[in-house]
Design a protein around this motif. Structure first.
Motif, short mmCIF file in Angstrom:
data_model
loop_
_atom_site.label_atom_id
_atom_site.label_comp_id
_atom_site.label_asym_id
_atom_site.label_seq_id
_atom_site.Cartn_x
_atom_site.Cartn_y
_atom_site.Cartn_z
N UNK A 114 -0.67 5.58 27.91
CA UNK A 114 -1.82 5.69 26.90
C UNK A 114 -2.12 7.10 26.48
N UNK A 115 -1.74 8.14 27.24
CA UNK A 115 -1.85 9.45 26.68
C UNK A 115 -0.46 10.23 26.09
N UNK A 121 -1.91 16.75 26.26
CA UNK A 121 -0.80 17.64 26.18
C UNK A 121 -0.40 18.04 27.67
N UNK A 122 0.51 18.68 27.67
CA UNK A 122 1.29 19.07 28.95
C UNK A 122 1.24 20.65 29.38
N UNK A 149 -6.61 29.58 26.59
CA UNK A 149 -7.84 28.46 26.89
C UNK A 149 -7.08 27.24 27.44
N UNK A 150 -6.01 26.65 26.81
CA UNK A 150 -5.34 25.45 27.54
C UNK A 150 -4.75 25.96 28.74
N UNK A 151 -4.15 27.06 29.02
CA UNK A 151 -3.43 27.41 30.16
C UNK A 151 -4.38 27.43 31.35
N UNK A 191 -2.18 15.80 30.88
CA UNK A 191 -3.26 16.27 31.50
C UNK A 191 -4.01 15.11 32.02
N UNK A 192 -4.10 14.02 31.43
CA UNK A 192 -4.74 12.87 31.90
C UNK A 192 -4.23 12.26 33.07
#
Length: 269
Positions: free
Chosen positions: A72-73, A97-98, A111-113, A236-237
């Motif tokens: 789904x993600x 994202x991964x 920010x994402x890290x 991430x999900x």
């Protein structure tokens, strides 16, 4: 998969007024909790050791859910339409994202890290908690005797729960039946002459086997840290799902063990 997408999207909309962009991430956690609640009876049966299959069922039944979460993600389209879940975020990181994507968008402290580092820290805490509990359980396991077990000799002259003297007609029969029960290992001899046979004593483990079991008991708890590797390569999900279900498993087992200890404690007093 469209049913799952619709369910998570609806849960996210319900929590959006409070959690804003992170509402879908909270919906994933809530969805995972609902799945684990549905599997709780199987987990209790597995803890009690009701059936050998019961210990595998909770994990096996989660595999399709995890696969659907992953797809789904990861897919840009669902049922021929644009996947609306990919636009949702957990703070600054998109749920699709991964870790590799986060490294390319500002590095590990971007920010994402930082979102992924927080996820890894939470997974590491749960894995450490699981490892500590596993080691404590292995240390508290009763020791198995080493070497041959001395057989328990029968009580000669015991018949029907009443002592029989060694004299007269019943005495020799009781002694003979008891010896026969000891030689044959149990119930038949005990029935004929009241002897207590103990041929059903399990074979003892050698010192080498016990050392191998201790080493295995020390390594198995460390396998829980493998979740860190999985969380780094999946969206991430899916990492949120892994974190929630792993934390639930450790907390659930601790709760069941505590209930068991409370139930056994009065009997031992």
């Amino acid at each position: 998969m469209s049913v799952f997408t619709h369910l998570v999207a609806e849960l996210g909309r319900l929590m959006e007024p409070v959690l804003a962009e992170s509402a879908t991430a909270a919906a994933i956690v809530l969805f995972t909790v609902l799945v684990r609640l549905a599997l709780h009876p199987l987990s209790r049966a597995a803890f009690r050791g009701a059936t050998p299959v019961a210990g595998c069922l909770p994990t096996l039944l989660q595999l399709p859910v995890f696969f659907v979460m992953y797809r789904a993600f990861s897919s840009p389209e669902v049922a021929g339409a644009a996947n609306e879940l990919l636009g949702h975020r957990l703070f600054a990181a998109p749920l699709g994202s991964r870790w590799a994507d986060a490294l390319g968008e500002g590095g590990p402290f971007g920010p994402q890290g930082l979102v992924f580092l927080g996820l890894f820290a939470a997974v590491g805490v749960v894995a450490a908690w699981s490892a500590v509990r596993g080691r404590r359980a292995a240390a508290a396991a009763p020791a198995v005797p080493v070497g041959p077990v001395t057989p328990v000799l029968p009580v000669a002259g015991s018949r029907g729960g009443k002592a029989v003297s060694g004299q007269g007609e019943r005495g020799p029969r009781g002694a003979k039946g008891g010896a026969k029960g000891w030689a044959k290992g149990g119930s038949r001899g005990a029935k004929e002459g009241g002897g207590v046979g103990r041929a059903g004593v399990p074979a003892a483990l050698s010192a080498e086997q016990q050392a191998a079991m201790r080493k295995l008991g020390g390594v198995l708890p460390l396998l829980s840290f493998g979740t860190l590797i999985t969380a780094a390569v999946v969206p991430l999900a899916a990492g949120l799902y892994l974190l929630t279900t792993t934390a639930w498993s450790v907390a659930e087992r601790a709760w069941l063990q505590r209930r068991k200890d409370r139930a056994v404690q009065p009997a031992g007093q």
